[in-house]
Write a protein that holds these residues in place. Structure first.
Motif, PDB file in Angstrom:
ATOM      1  N   ALA A  72       0.723  -1.214   0.057  1.00  0.00           N
ATOM      2  CA  ALA A  72       0.003   0.021  -0.018  1.00  0.00           C
ATOM      3  C   ALA A  72       0.779   1.194   0.166  1.00  0.00           C
ATOM      4  O   ALA A  72       0.316   2.173   0.003  1.00  0.00           O
ATOM      5  N   GLU A  73       2.119   1.218   0.286  1.00  0.00           N
ATOM      6  CA  GLU A  73       3.109   2.267   0.071  1.00  0.00           C
ATOM      7  C   GLU A  73       4.139   1.958  -0.881  1.00  0.00           C
ATOM      8  O   GLU A  73       5.186   1.512  -1.024  1.00  0.00           O
ATOM      9  N   PRO A  74       3.466   2.637  -2.238  1.00  0.00           N
ATOM     10  CA  PRO A  74       4.074   2.287  -3.385  1.00  0.00           C
ATOM     11  C   PRO A  74       5.688   3.018  -3.500  1.00  0.00           C
ATOM     12  O   PRO A  74       6.633   2.385  -4.132  1.00  0.00           O
ATOM     13  N   ASP A  75       5.962   3.876  -2.739  1.00  0.00           N
ATOM     14  CA  ASP A  75       7.023   4.708  -2.791  1.00  0.00           C
ATOM     15  C   ASP A  75       8.115   3.700  -2.008  1.00  0.00           C
ATOM     16  O   ASP A  75       9.581   3.993  -2.303  1.00  0.00           O
ATOM     17  N   HIS A  76       7.778   2.867  -1.257  1.00  0.00           N
ATOM     18  CA  HIS A  76       8.576   1.764  -0.491  1.00  0.00           C
ATOM     19  C   HIS A  76       9.528   0.799  -1.485  1.00  0.00           C
ATOM     20  O   HIS A  76      10.452   0.242  -1.374  1.00  0.00           O
TER      21      HIS A  76
ATOM     22  N   ASP B 244      16.016  -3.751   0.626  1.00  0.00           N
ATOM     23  CA  ASP B 244      16.681  -4.979   1.421  1.00  0.00           C
ATOM     24  C   ASP B 244      16.769  -5.822   0.329  1.00  0.00           C
ATOM     25  O   ASP B 244      17.678  -6.882   0.688  1.00  0.00           O
ATOM     26  N   GLY B 245      16.383  -5.904  -0.748  1.00  0.00           N
ATOM     27  CA  GLY B 245      16.394  -7.110  -1.741  1.00  0.00           C
ATOM     28  C   GLY B 245      15.357  -7.898  -1.685  1.00  0.00           C
ATOM     29  O   GLY B 245      15.262  -8.723  -2.808  1.00  0.00           O
ATOM     30  N   THR B 246      14.482  -7.730  -0.787  1.00  0.00           N
ATOM     31  CA  THR B 246      13.408  -8.733  -0.720  1.00  0.00           C
ATOM     32  C   THR B 246      12.593  -8.375  -2.027  1.00  0.00           C
ATOM     33  O   THR B 246      12.297  -7.264  -2.566  1.00  0.00           O
TER      34      THR B 246
ATOM     35  N   ASN C  28      16.577 -12.865   0.918  1.00  0.00           N
ATOM     36  CA  ASN C  28      17.978 -13.401   0.890  1.00  0.00           C
ATOM     37  C   ASN C  28      18.098 -13.083   2.372  1.00  0.00           C
ATOM     38  O   ASN C  28      18.352 -12.089   2.816  1.00  0.00           O
ATOM     39  N   SER C  29      18.713 -14.181   3.144  1.00  0.00           N
ATOM     40  CA  SER C  29      18.917 -13.804   4.652  1.00  0.00           C
ATOM     41  C   SER C  29      20.121 -14.901   5.069  1.00  0.00           C
ATOM     42  O   SER C  29      20.028 -16.213   4.832  1.00  0.00           O
ATOM     43  N   SER C  30      21.020 -14.388   6.047  1.00  0.00           N
ATOM     44  CA  SER C  30      21.951 -15.380   6.436  1.00  0.00           C
ATOM     45  C   SER C  30      22.681 -16.434   5.493  1.00  0.00           C
ATOM     46  O   SER C  30      22.714 -17.647   5.755  1.00  0.00           O
ATOM     47  N   GLY C  31      22.925 -15.911   4.144  1.00  0.00           N
ATOM     48  CA  GLY C  31      23.460 -16.629   3.299  1.00  0.00           C
ATOM     49  C   GLY C  31      22.493 -17.761   2.507  1.00  0.00           C
ATOM     50  O   GLY C  31      22.770 -18.633   1.674  1.00  0.00           O
ATOM     51  N   ALA C  32      21.304 -17.533   2.751  1.00  0.00           N
ATOM     52  CA  ALA C  32      20.303 -18.556   2.120  1.00  0.00           C
ATOM     53  C   ALA C  32      19.188 -17.573   1.421  1.00  0.00           C
ATOM     54  O   ALA C  32      18.943 -16.561   1.644  1.00  0.00           O
ATOM     55  N   THR C  33      18.837 -18.266   0.379  1.00  0.00           N
ATOM     56  CA  THR C  33      17.485 -17.641  -0.198  1.00  0.00           C
ATOM     57  C   THR C  33      16.438 -18.457   0.081  1.00  0.00           C
ATOM     58  O   THR C  33      16.475 -19.645   0.041  1.00  0.00           O
ATOM     59  N   VAL C  34      15.356 -17.683   0.708  1.00  0.00           N
ATOM     60  CA  VAL C  34      14.058 -18.466   0.780  1.00  0.00           C
ATOM     61  C   VAL C  34      13.079 -17.800   0.050  1.00  0.00           C
ATOM     62  O   VAL C  34      12.919 -16.699  -0.128  1.00  0.00           O
ATOM     63  N   ILE C  35      12.154 -18.761  -0.383  1.00  0.00           N
ATOM     64  CA  ILE C  35      11.187 -18.471  -1.536  1.00  0.00           C
ATOM     65  C   ILE C  35       9.825 -19.139  -0.965  1.00  0.00           C
ATOM     66  O   ILE C  35       9.803 -20.131  -0.586  1.00  0.00           O
TER      67      ILE C  35
END
Length: 171
Positions: A95-99, A120-122, A140-147
């Motif tokens: 809802a915050e498109p500028d984000h 942050d790359g999310t 992407n977190s702690s060397g892992a990619t979570v999908i």
């Protein structure tokens, strides 16, 4: 999505040099859930929650039946609520498109999805149209990619209990 009675959520965790971990959750609000966990091609655990009963098996071994403690919230409700909470955060954020920054659209299972990236790359991929819903979330977190893949909204999910071999204690 938040109004769906049932859905499938597949969480995939990839770390360099390790087998891919997949948790396949099929959730029916207020009724139950089927969860299958795997590392690479090896199924490590399967769990079925139906009402107050829980059925588990490690790898492809025998099923064990237990009950959920009376003071515990049914796992399917907890899974549904936690996923709904995550989705609520996504809806609030979108809802915050500028984000967000628009990025290259991605076709997922034949559907061209709108793509947004957070600072942050999310990455969030949304189905197109008036009733858009999150289709995929990539972190992407702690060397892992979570999908997180959200699919099969309001489709039939088989909650037939497996045949248990060993009764177990409440969990």
């Amino acid at each position: 999505m938040r109004a769906a009675r049932s859905f499938r959520l597949v969480v995939t965790v990839r770390r360099p040099g390790e087998p891919t971990h997949v948790e396949d959750n099929r959730i029916v609000r207020g009724a139950g859930a089927r969860i299958k966990k795997a590392d690479g091609d090896t199924v490590t655990e399967e769990t079925v929650y139906i009402g107050g009963n829980v059925y588990r098996r490690a790898n492809t071994g025998t099923w064990e039946q237990g009950t959920v403690r009376e003071d515990s919230e049914p796992a399917s409700n907890l899974l549904y609520r936690n996923t709904s909470s995550l989705l609520g955060e996504l809806y609030d954020a979108t809802a915050e498109p500028d984000h967000f920054t628009s990025i290259e659209p991605l076709t997922i299972d034949g559907t061209a999805c709108v793509a947004l990236a957070e600072p942050d790359g999310t990455r969030i991929y949304l189905t197109p149209g008036e009733h858009a819903h999150p289709r995929r979330l990539v972190v992407n977190s702690s060397g892992a990619t979570v999908i997180w893949d959200f699919t099969e909204l309001d489709t039939h999910i088989d909650l037939t209990p497996p045949t248990p071999t060993h009764p177990t204690t409440p969990r």
